[in-house]
Motif scaffolding. Structure first.
Motif, PDB file in Angstrom:
ATOM      1  N   ARG A  19       0.829  -1.211   0.000  1.00  0.00           N
ATOM      2  CA  ARG A  19       0.000   0.000   0.000  1.00  0.00           C
ATOM      3  C   ARG A  19       0.859   1.254   0.000  1.00  0.00           C
ATOM      4  O   ARG A  19       0.528   2.239  -0.648  1.00  0.00           O
ATOM      5  CB  ARG A  19      -0.937   0.016   1.196  1.00  0.00           C
ATOM      6  CG  ARG A  19      -1.780   1.288   1.250  1.00  0.00           C
ATOM      7  CD  ARG A  19      -2.717   1.293   2.426  1.00  0.00           C
ATOM      8  NE  ARG A  19      -3.393   2.561   2.530  1.00  0.00           N
ATOM      9  CZ  ARG A  19      -4.568   2.841   1.983  1.00  0.00           C
ATOM     10  NH1 ARG A  19      -5.175   1.930   1.241  1.00  0.00           N
ATOM     11  NH2 ARG A  19      -5.125   4.027   2.155  1.00  0.00           N
ATOM     12  N   ASP A  20       1.976   1.234   0.780  1.00  0.00           N
ATOM     13  CA  ASP A  20       2.790   2.438   0.916  1.00  0.00           C
ATOM     14  C   ASP A  20       4.231   2.051   1.215  1.00  0.00           C
ATOM     15  O   ASP A  20       4.503   0.962   1.727  1.00  0.00           O
ATOM     16  CB  ASP A  20       2.235   3.305   2.061  1.00  0.00           C
ATOM     17  CG  ASP A  20       2.762   4.728   2.054  1.00  0.00           C
ATOM     18  OD1 ASP A  20       3.223   5.203   0.991  1.00  0.00           O
ATOM     19  OD2 ASP A  20       2.700   5.377   3.117  1.00  0.00           O
ATOM     20  N   LEU A  77       4.194  -0.682   4.099  1.00  0.00           N
ATOM     21  CA  LEU A  77       2.864  -0.958   4.621  1.00  0.00           C
ATOM     22  C   LEU A  77       2.179  -1.900   3.639  1.00  0.00           C
ATOM     23  O   LEU A  77       2.015  -1.578   2.459  1.00  0.00           O
ATOM     24  CB  LEU A  77       2.051   0.336   4.763  1.00  0.00           C
ATOM     25  CG  LEU A  77       0.586   0.172   5.180  1.00  0.00           C
ATOM     26  CD1 LEU A  77       0.456  -0.531   6.536  1.00  0.00           C
ATOM     27  CD2 LEU A  77      -0.111   1.526   5.201  1.00  0.00           C
ATOM     28  N   SER A  87      -0.812  -4.166   1.895  1.00  0.00           N
ATOM     29  CA  SER A  87      -2.137  -3.767   1.433  1.00  0.00           C
ATOM     30  C   SER A  87      -3.239  -4.126   2.418  1.00  0.00           C
ATOM     31  O   SER A  87      -4.332  -3.576   2.337  1.00  0.00           O
ATOM     32  CB  SER A  87      -2.427  -4.360   0.057  1.00  0.00           C
ATOM     33  OG  SER A  87      -2.372  -5.761   0.104  1.00  0.00           O
ATOM     34  N   GLN A 112      -3.287  -3.135   5.302  1.00  0.00           N
ATOM     35  CA  GLN A 112      -3.317  -1.921   6.120  1.00  0.00           C
ATOM     36  C   GLN A 112      -3.057  -2.175   7.603  1.00  0.00           C
ATOM     37  O   GLN A 112      -3.395  -1.355   8.440  1.00  0.00           O
ATOM     38  CB  GLN A 112      -4.634  -1.166   5.942  1.00  0.00           C
ATOM     39  CG  GLN A 112      -4.822  -0.634   4.535  1.00  0.00           C
ATOM     40  CD  GLN A 112      -6.065   0.177   4.402  1.00  0.00           C
ATOM     41  OE1 GLN A 112      -7.079  -0.331   3.925  1.00  0.00           O
ATOM     42  NE2 GLN A 112      -6.004   1.420   4.827  1.00  0.00           N
ATOM     43  N   ARG A 113      -2.417  -3.281   7.920  1.00  0.00           N
ATOM     44  CA  ARG A 113      -2.089  -3.595   9.314  1.00  0.00           C
ATOM     45  C   ARG A 113      -0.619  -3.971   9.502  1.00  0.00           C
ATOM     46  O   ARG A 113      -0.041  -3.657  10.526  1.00  0.00           O
ATOM     47  CB  ARG A 113      -2.975  -4.722   9.827  1.00  0.00           C
ATOM     48  CG  ARG A 113      -4.441  -4.356   9.811  1.00  0.00           C
ATOM     49  CD  ARG A 113      -5.284  -5.352  10.557  1.00  0.00           C
ATOM     50  NE  ARG A 113      -6.697  -5.102  10.394  1.00  0.00           N
ATOM     51  CZ  ARG A 113      -7.369  -4.142  11.001  1.00  0.00           C
ATOM     52  NH1 ARG A 113      -6.755  -3.321  11.803  1.00  0.00           N
ATOM     53  NH2 ARG A 113      -8.663  -3.985  10.800  1.00  0.00           N
ATOM     54  N   PRO A 115      -7.104   0.312  10.996  1.00  0.00           N
ATOM     55  CA  PRO A 115      -6.359   0.217   9.733  1.00  0.00           C
ATOM     56  C   PRO A 115      -5.423   1.419   9.540  1.00  0.00           C
ATOM     57  O   PRO A 115      -5.783   2.553   9.863  1.00  0.00           O
ATOM     58  CB  PRO A 115      -7.464   0.197   8.678  1.00  0.00           C
ATOM     59  CG  PRO A 115      -8.665  -0.319   9.389  1.00  0.00           C
ATOM     60  CD  PRO A 115      -8.545   0.218  10.794  1.00  0.00           C
ATOM     61  N   SER A 170      -3.145   3.988   7.138  1.00  0.00           N
ATOM     62  CA  SER A 170      -3.222   4.570   5.799  1.00  0.00           C
ATOM     63  C   SER A 170      -1.853   4.838   5.204  1.00  0.00           C
ATOM     64  O   SER A 170      -1.709   4.861   3.993  1.00  0.00           O
ATOM     65  CB  SER A 170      -4.003   5.885   5.835  1.00  0.00           C
ATOM     66  OG  SER A 170      -5.345   5.613   6.088  1.00  0.00           O
ATOM     67  N   THR A 188       3.502   5.583  11.844  1.00  0.00           N
ATOM     68  CA  THR A 188       2.364   5.097  11.073  1.00  0.00           C
ATOM     69  C   THR A 188       1.209   6.061  11.303  1.00  0.00           C
ATOM     70  O   THR A 188       1.068   6.643  12.379  1.00  0.00           O
ATOM     71  CB  THR A 188       1.951   3.673  11.474  1.00  0.00           C
ATOM     72  OG1 THR A 188       1.611   3.645  12.867  1.00  0.00           O
ATOM     73  CG2 THR A 188       3.062   2.679  11.198  1.00  0.00           C
ATOM     74  N   ASP A 191      -3.160   6.858  10.646  1.00  0.00           N
ATOM     75  CA  ASP A 191      -4.471   6.305  10.307  1.00  0.00           C
ATOM     76  C   ASP A 191      -5.120   7.167   9.225  1.00  0.00           C
ATOM     77  O   ASP A 191      -4.521   8.124   8.732  1.00  0.00           O
ATOM     78  CB  ASP A 191      -5.346   6.164  11.552  1.00  0.00           C
ATOM     79  CG  ASP A 191      -5.739   7.490  12.188  1.00  0.00           C
ATOM     80  OD1 ASP A 191      -5.615   8.555  11.543  1.00  0.00           O
ATOM     81  OD2 ASP A 191      -6.189   7.455  13.350  1.00  0.00           O
ATOM     82  N   ALA A 192      -6.348   6.835   8.860  1.00  0.00           N
ATOM     83  CA  ALA A 192      -7.035   7.527   7.770  1.00  0.00           C
ATOM     84  C   ALA A 192      -7.271   9.013   8.054  1.00  0.00           C
ATOM     85  O   ALA A 192      -7.428   9.810   7.136  1.00  0.00           O
ATOM     86  CB  ALA A 192      -8.366   6.841   7.468  1.00  0.00           C
TER      87      ALA A 192
END
Length: 158
Positions: free
Chosen positions: A73-74, A85, A87, A89-90, A129, A131, A142, A144-145
Motif C-alpha cells: 500500500r505504501d 505498509l 495492502s 493496512q495492518r 487500519p 493509511s 504510522t 491512520d485515515a
C-alpha cells in the motif's frame, strides 16, 4: 502508485504494485537480498555499496505473497531504513539500519531482509487500519485515515 526517497536510496511502487529500489545499500535498506542471504548486482562507488538503476525488490514481493498480506500500500524511506505498509493496512515491514530503534525491532542494529515490525504494525483483531507509513532520518511513524499518528519508533520528537 507511489515513491519515496531516503538519504541515499529511492523507492518506486509501479502500477502493478511492484516495489523498485535504487541507491546506497550500506545497511541493506534496499531489500534486494533475501531472507536466505546474499544479494548481487551491486557496484562499489566511493566506498559505498550502490545500486545505480532501479531494480525490482523480489524478496519484498515474495514476502508479501507468503504472509498473505497481498501487495504494498505504501513505502517510506528514512535515513538508512525502509518501511513497507502491506495492502492489508495492518502489517508494517522494516529493513535497513535500526540502531536507534527506528525499525521497531528490539536489539536489531540492522536487518537485511524485511521483518514485520510489531511496534509499527496494528493488531489484526483490535487495531485501526493504517493509511500510511512515514520515515525521516532515524524516526518511523504510522498514520491512520484521519492523519493521526498511530505508532512511532526510533528517535522521533513528540
Amino acid at each position: 502508485q507511489g515513491c519515496s526517497t531516503g538519504s541515499g536510496h529511492s523507492a518506486l511502487i509501479d502500477d502493478k504494485g511492484q516495489l523498485w529500489m535504487a541507491g546506497c545499500d550500506r545497511w541493506q535498506q534496499l531489500g534486494l537480498g533475501s531472507a536466505k542471504g546474499g544479494s548481487s548486482g551491486y557496484t562499489w562507488i566511493d566506498g559505498k555499496l550502490w545500486q545505480d538503476t532501479f531494480v525490482p525488490s523480489n524478496s519484498v514481493m515474495d514476502l508479501m505473497k507468503e504472509k498473505s498480506s497481498g501487495g504494498i500500500r505504501d513505502v517510506a524511506l528514512g535515513g538508512d531504513h525502509t518501511l513497507i505498509l502491506a495492502s492489508n493496512q495492518r502489517d508494517v515491514y522494516a529493513f535497513g539500519k535500526g540502531g536507534d530503534g527506528q525499525l521497531g525491532l528490539v536489539g536489531k542494529p540492522y536487518v537485511s531482509a524485511p521483518i514485520k515490525s510489531k511496534t509499527l504494525s496494528e493488531d489484526e483483531q483490535t487495531g485501526t487500519p493504517l493509511s500510511a507509513v512515514c520515515a525521516f532520518r532515524n524516526c518511523s511513524l504510522t498514520l491512520d485515515a484521519k492523519g493521526a499518528v498511530r505508532s512511532r519508533a526510533g528517535k522521533c520528537r513528540a
